[in-house]
Design an enzyme around this catalytic site. Structure first.
Site, mmCIF file in Angstrom:
data_model
loop_
_atom_site.group_PDB
_atom_site.id
_atom_site.type_symbol
_atom_site.label_atom_id
_atom_site.label_comp_id
_atom_site.label_asym_id
_atom_site.label_seq_id
_atom_site.Cartn_x
_atom_site.Cartn_y
_atom_site.Cartn_z
ATOM 1 N N HIS A 55 -14.375 4.237 -13.721
ATOM 2 C CA HIS A 55 -14.425 5.360 -12.831
ATOM 3 C C HIS A 55 -14.328 6.515 -13.303
ATOM 4 C CE1 HIS A 55 -13.256 1.276 -10.531
ATOM 5 N NE2 HIS A 55 -14.385 1.689 -9.995
ATOM 6 N N HIS A 90 -21.642 -0.868 -10.712
ATOM 7 C CA HIS A 90 -20.990 -1.967 -11.093
ATOM 8 C C HIS A 90 -20.735 -2.958 -9.928
ATOM 9 C CE1 HIS A 90 -17.854 1.022 -10.244
ATOM 10 N NE2 HIS A 90 -17.060 -0.030 -10.065
ATOM 11 N N CYS A 145 -9.295 -4.924 -2.736
ATOM 12 C CA CYS A 145 -10.723 -4.967 -3.353
ATOM 13 C C CYS A 145 -10.618 -5.306 -4.888
ATOM 14 C CB CYS A 145 -11.318 -3.596 -3.500
ATOM 15 S SG CYS A 145 -11.673 -3.043 -1.731
ATOM 16 N N HIS A 199 -12.654 -6.461 -8.754
ATOM 17 C CA HIS A 199 -14.005 -6.588 -9.577
ATOM 18 C C HIS A 199 -14.067 -8.004 -10.145
ATOM 19 C CE1 HIS A 199 -12.964 -2.359 -9.649
ATOM 20 N NE2 HIS A 199 -14.623 -1.995 -9.780
ATOM 21 N N GLU A 243 -2.334 -8.642 -6.335
ATOM 22 C CA GLU A 243 -2.082 -7.246 -5.426
ATOM 23 C C GLU A 243 -1.391 -7.536 -4.328
ATOM 24 O OE1 GLU A 243 -5.269 -4.881 -4.493
ATOM 25 O OE2 GLU A 243 -6.345 -5.298 -6.199
ATOM 26 N N TYR A 260 -22.475 0.839 -1.632
ATOM 27 C CA TYR A 260 -21.918 2.338 -1.489
ATOM 28 C C TYR A 260 -21.722 3.140 -2.683
ATOM 29 C CZ TYR A 260 -17.054 1.598 -2.619
ATOM 30 O OH TYR A 260 -15.876 1.304 -3.250
ATOM 31 N N GLU A 302 -16.834 6.415 -6.591
ATOM 32 C CA GLU A 302 -17.179 4.760 -6.688
ATOM 33 C C GLU A 302 -18.455 4.583 -6.607
ATOM 34 O OE1 GLU A 302 -15.444 2.465 -7.313
ATOM 35 O OE2 GLU A 302 -13.207 2.456 -6.508
ATOM 36 N N GLU A 324 -20.857 1.136 -6.363
ATOM 37 C CA GLU A 324 -20.550 -0.399 -6.302
ATOM 38 C C GLU A 324 -21.525 -1.173 -5.500
ATOM 39 O OE1 GLU A 324 -15.719 -0.620 -7.047
ATOM 40 O OE2 GLU A 324 -16.559 -0.725 -5.245
ATOM 41 N N TRP A 362 -15.113 3.176 2.001
ATOM 42 C CA TRP A 362 -15.459 1.693 2.104
ATOM 43 C C TRP A 362 -15.136 1.169 3.190
ATOM 44 C CZ3 TRP A 362 -12.337 3.592 -1.892
ATOM 45 C CH2 TRP A 362 -11.141 2.898 -2.085
#
Length: 200
Positions: free
Chosen positions: A40, A47, A82, A84, A102, A119, A129, A131, A176
């Site tokens: 980022h 990504h 969120c 990855h 988290e 977005y 961002e 993604e 988002w």
């Protein structure tokens, strides 16, 4: 950004500081990997990521406030979490891994709501961002136990109240989240009565 065998590690073997994310071409094809810790920037490469909205058995939706230590959008309210997927990791495995890390949560009924969500957004600091970010919904088992490096606080609210809050004070929420709530393809899945009717 070359993808090597060493990049394809299991979640249990991955130190957070060594995590890599999947870099994508404009058509969504994977073309390599790059360290999560540096992906980022002011010109973030496209990504792969995911968003997950978590409900309880009463039909309330979980929102979390991003840790003040986050590089981008610190302190704003957002969806449950969120993340990855690691190279070679399935989305369902990635969602389970991040839910535990988290929020200390186990999830059931993980379902994709917006498989093609994508977005690009820029934080006030300039961090971008960028993604392709499929959106999932799931049901929580138990109550969150927050990792303070990820989330500062949480609340359960109705989907209707959340939409109203995002409309009235969009600056307090992640971009988002606002885009996902506004997507007509996801309306039924974010509506508690529709979820119950559909058995989601």
């Amino acid at each position: 950004m070359e993808d090597t065998e060493a990049d394809r590690v299991s979640p249990s073997e991955t130190d957070a500081s060594l995590e890599r994310v999947v870099v994508l071409a404009e058509d969504g094809t994977p073309i390599g990997t790059t360290p999560k810790s540096t992906v980022h920037t002011l010109d973030t490469v496209l990504h792969l990521a995911f968003s997950c909205h978590v409900f309880n058995n009463a039909g309330d939706i979980l929102v979390t406030r991003r840790s003040l230590g986050k590089r981008a959008w610190p302190g704003v309210w957002t969806n449950a979490f969120c993340g990855h997927p690691l190279p070679g990791e399935s989305m369902t495995d990635a969602i389970a891994r991040r839910a535990g890390f988290e929020l200390g949560l186990t999830l059931t009924d993980v379902t994709v709501a917006l498989p093609d969500f994508r977005y690009r957004a820029t934080d006030a600091s300039g961090i971008v961002e960028n993604e392709i970010c499929p959106v999932y919904v799931a049901t929580a088992v138990g109550s969150p136990v927050l990792n303070p490096d990820e989330a500062a606080e949480y609340a359960w609210t109705s989907p209707t109240a959340l939409r109203r809050a995002v409309t009235d004070a969009p600056w307090a929420f992640s971009p988002w989240l606002a885009l996902q709530l506004a997507d007509t393809d996801a309306t039924a899945l974010f509506d508690s009565s529709a979820r119950e009717a559909d058995g989601v």
